[in-house]
Motif scaffolding. Structure first.
Motif, PDB file in Angstrom:
ATOM      1  N   VAL A   4     -18.014  18.421  25.972  1.00  0.00           N
ATOM      2  CA  VAL A   4     -16.707  18.108  25.399  1.00  0.00           C
ATOM      3  C   VAL A   4     -15.649  18.027  26.495  1.00  0.00           C
ATOM      4  O   VAL A   4     -15.634  18.854  27.411  1.00  0.00           O
ATOM      5  N   ILE A   5     -14.769  17.021  26.410  1.00  0.00           N
ATOM      6  CA  ILE A   5     -13.603  16.915  27.295  1.00  0.00           C
ATOM      7  C   ILE A   5     -12.349  17.040  26.431  1.00  0.00           C
ATOM      8  O   ILE A   5     -12.246  16.423  25.370  1.00  0.00           O
ATOM      9  N   LEU A   6     -11.400  17.851  26.904  1.00  0.00           N
ATOM     10  CA  LEU A   6     -10.127  18.036  26.217  1.00  0.00           C
ATOM     11  C   LEU A   6      -9.026  17.324  26.996  1.00  0.00           C
ATOM     12  O   LEU A   6      -8.971  17.426  28.227  1.00  0.00           O
ATOM     13  N   ASP A  15      -5.687  25.331  25.932  1.00  0.00           N
ATOM     14  CA  ASP A  15      -6.210  26.692  25.827  1.00  0.00           C
ATOM     15  C   ASP A  15      -6.610  27.004  24.387  1.00  0.00           C
ATOM     16  O   ASP A  15      -7.668  27.593  24.138  1.00  0.00           O
ATOM     17  N   SER A  16      -5.782  26.607  23.431  1.00  0.00           N
ATOM     18  CA  SER A  16      -6.069  26.854  22.023  1.00  0.00           C
ATOM     19  C   SER A  16      -7.332  26.124  21.574  1.00  0.00           C
ATOM     20  O   SER A  16      -8.187  26.690  20.883  1.00  0.00           O
ATOM     21  N   THR A  25     -18.037  27.181  17.522  1.00  0.00           N
ATOM     22  CA  THR A  25     -19.183  26.276  17.620  1.00  0.00           C
ATOM     23  C   THR A  25     -20.258  26.896  18.504  1.00  0.00           C
ATOM     24  O   THR A  25     -19.960  27.685  19.404  1.00  0.00           O
ATOM     25  N   ASP A  26     -21.499  26.519  18.251  1.00  0.00           N
ATOM     26  CA  ASP A  26     -22.626  27.069  19.017  1.00  0.00           C
ATOM     27  C   ASP A  26     -23.255  26.059  19.965  1.00  0.00           C
ATOM     28  O   ASP A  26     -23.955  26.447  20.893  1.00  0.00           O
ATOM     29  N   TYR A  27     -23.027  24.790  19.718  1.00  0.00           N
ATOM     30  CA  TYR A  27     -23.752  23.762  20.476  1.00  0.00           C
ATOM     31  C   TYR A  27     -22.846  22.857  21.304  1.00  0.00           C
ATOM     32  O   TYR A  27     -23.285  21.808  21.771  1.00  0.00           O
ATOM     33  N   PHE A  28     -21.587  23.269  21.481  1.00  0.00           N
ATOM     34  CA  PHE A  28     -20.640  22.449  22.234  1.00  0.00           C
ATOM     35  C   PHE A  28     -20.026  23.265  23.369  1.00  0.00           C
ATOM     36  O   PHE A  28     -19.701  24.443  23.204  1.00  0.00           O
ATOM     37  N   GLU A  29     -19.851  22.611  24.506  1.00  0.00           N
ATOM     38  CA  GLU A  29     -19.293  23.266  25.690  1.00  0.00           C
ATOM     39  C   GLU A  29     -18.213  22.382  26.310  1.00  0.00           C
ATOM     40  O   GLU A  29     -18.437  21.187  26.535  1.00  0.00           O
ATOM     41  N   VAL A  30     -17.052  22.966  26.565  1.00  0.00           N
ATOM     42  CA  VAL A  30     -15.976  22.232  27.239  1.00  0.00           C
ATOM     43  C   VAL A  30     -16.323  22.115  28.717  1.00  0.00           C
ATOM     44  O   VAL A  30     -16.430  23.113  29.420  1.00  0.00           O
ATOM     45  N   VAL A  31     -16.521  20.887  29.190  1.00  0.00           N
ATOM     46  CA  VAL A  31     -16.937  20.663  30.573  1.00  0.00           C
ATOM     47  C   VAL A  31     -15.821  20.077  31.430  1.00  0.00           C
ATOM     48  O   VAL A  31     -15.977  19.930  32.644  1.00  0.00           O
ATOM     49  N   GLY A  32     -14.695  19.724  30.801  1.00  0.00           N
ATOM     50  CA  GLY A  32     -13.595  19.151  31.567  1.00  0.00           C
ATOM     51  C   GLY A  32     -12.314  19.111  30.770  1.00  0.00           C
ATOM     52  O   GLY A  32     -12.331  19.038  29.534  1.00  0.00           O
ATOM     53  N   PRO A  49     -19.202  12.493  28.510  1.00  0.00           N
ATOM     54  CA  PRO A  49     -19.224  13.536  27.472  1.00  0.00           C
ATOM     55  C   PRO A  49     -19.701  13.011  26.122  1.00  0.00           C
ATOM     56  O   PRO A  49     -19.695  11.802  25.873  1.00  0.00           O
ATOM     57  N   ASP A  50     -20.104  13.933  25.273  1.00  0.00           N
ATOM     58  CA  ASP A  50     -20.477  13.581  23.909  1.00  0.00           C
ATOM     59  C   ASP A  50     -19.250  13.493  23.011  1.00  0.00           C
ATOM     60  O   ASP A  50     -19.246  12.742  22.032  1.00  0.00           O
TER      61      ASP A  50
END
Length: 249
Positions: A4-6, A15-16, A25-32, A49-50
């Motif tokens: 995930v990219i924010l 941050d929020s 969530t269990d299967y998503f990671e913020v990578v950028g 990103p997905d």
């Protein structure tokens, strides 16, 4: 893990969103994370990103430009989510027209985030299943035949997932090809055409006495919620769904 990219020019908003994704969530990671559209495009091209969560109203370039850039990429598989404050909600309509999958309102509700990412997870899992077990290719269709088949599919599945990503997956075509087909045959974008069909169905339902509640009309017409439905309906017709019903009756 899905990447995930924010994107937001406000650090507090990033941050929020990061904390909500981490906790809910269990299967998503913020990578950028990016503070502008230009930064986000660089991250998108590097990280592939997905999911992208992008604020709509930012200096210089807005989130609609980012969504348009991403969805116009050949074989794009990234899900774009529009994030908007209530006062800027009109941006969300344009985001959908350019291929957004869904939206979040600021301040982000963690429960809504959880529900949305579960929906995204199901969509991404379905997409991967198709990639691993591809269907037999359909017969070669002309541009006109393609949009006619898509039109029939949508009318029979109006309350289902008719996002650009989903349609491209079902018909095994790229997003740029889909956009070109609708531009050349209907002189509009795919999403403009989709909203037109949804409004037509909403009008039909509203004219059936008072059998359906406004929320039910929204759901049956394929809108994600009543609030967004009412905004789009009034933008298209000049009156609210309730006013339209009263006038027709």
């Amino acid at each position: 893990m899905y990447k995930v990219i924010l994107v937001d020019d406000e650090p507090a908003a990033l941050d929020s969103e990061r904390r909500a994704i981490s906790r809910k969530t269990d299967y998503f990671e913020v990578v950028g994370e990016a503070y502008s559209v230009d930064e986000a495009i660089k991250l998108y091209e590097t990280l592939q990103p997905d999911v992208i969560l992008t604020d709509m109203k930012m200096p210089r370039r807005n989130g609609i430009e980012l969504i348009e850039h991403v969805t116009n990429q050949e074989n794009n598989k990234t899900v774009c989510i529009a994030v908007s404050g209530y006062s800027d909600f009109d941006y969300v309509h344009d985001a959908f027209l350019n291929g957004a999958f869904d939206y979040l309102l600021k301040p982000v509700d963690p429960k809504r985030m959880e529900e949305l990412f579960f929906k995204i997870q199901r969509f991404l899992m379905s997409s991967r299943e198709v990639a691993v077990n591809p269907k037999l290719p359909k017969k070669k269709l002309s541009s006109k035949e393609l949009v006619q088949e898509i039109d029939t599919y949508i009318r029979n599945n109006l309350a289902g997932d008719n996002s650009i990503l989903a349609i491209c997956q079902v018909f095994m075509i790229s997003q740029p090809y889909l956009s070109k087909a609708f531009k050349s045959n209907y002189n509009c974008t795919y999403n403009e055409y989709l909203i037109r069909l949804k409004i037509e169905e909403a009008k039909r339902l509203l004219e059936q006495k008072e059998e359906y509640l406004i929320g039910e009309v929204a759901e049956l017409s394929g809108f994600s919620d009543q609030f967004y439905f009412s905004k789009v309906f009034k933008n298209a017709t000049g009156v609210s769904p309730r006013e339209y019903r009263n006038r027709e009756l």
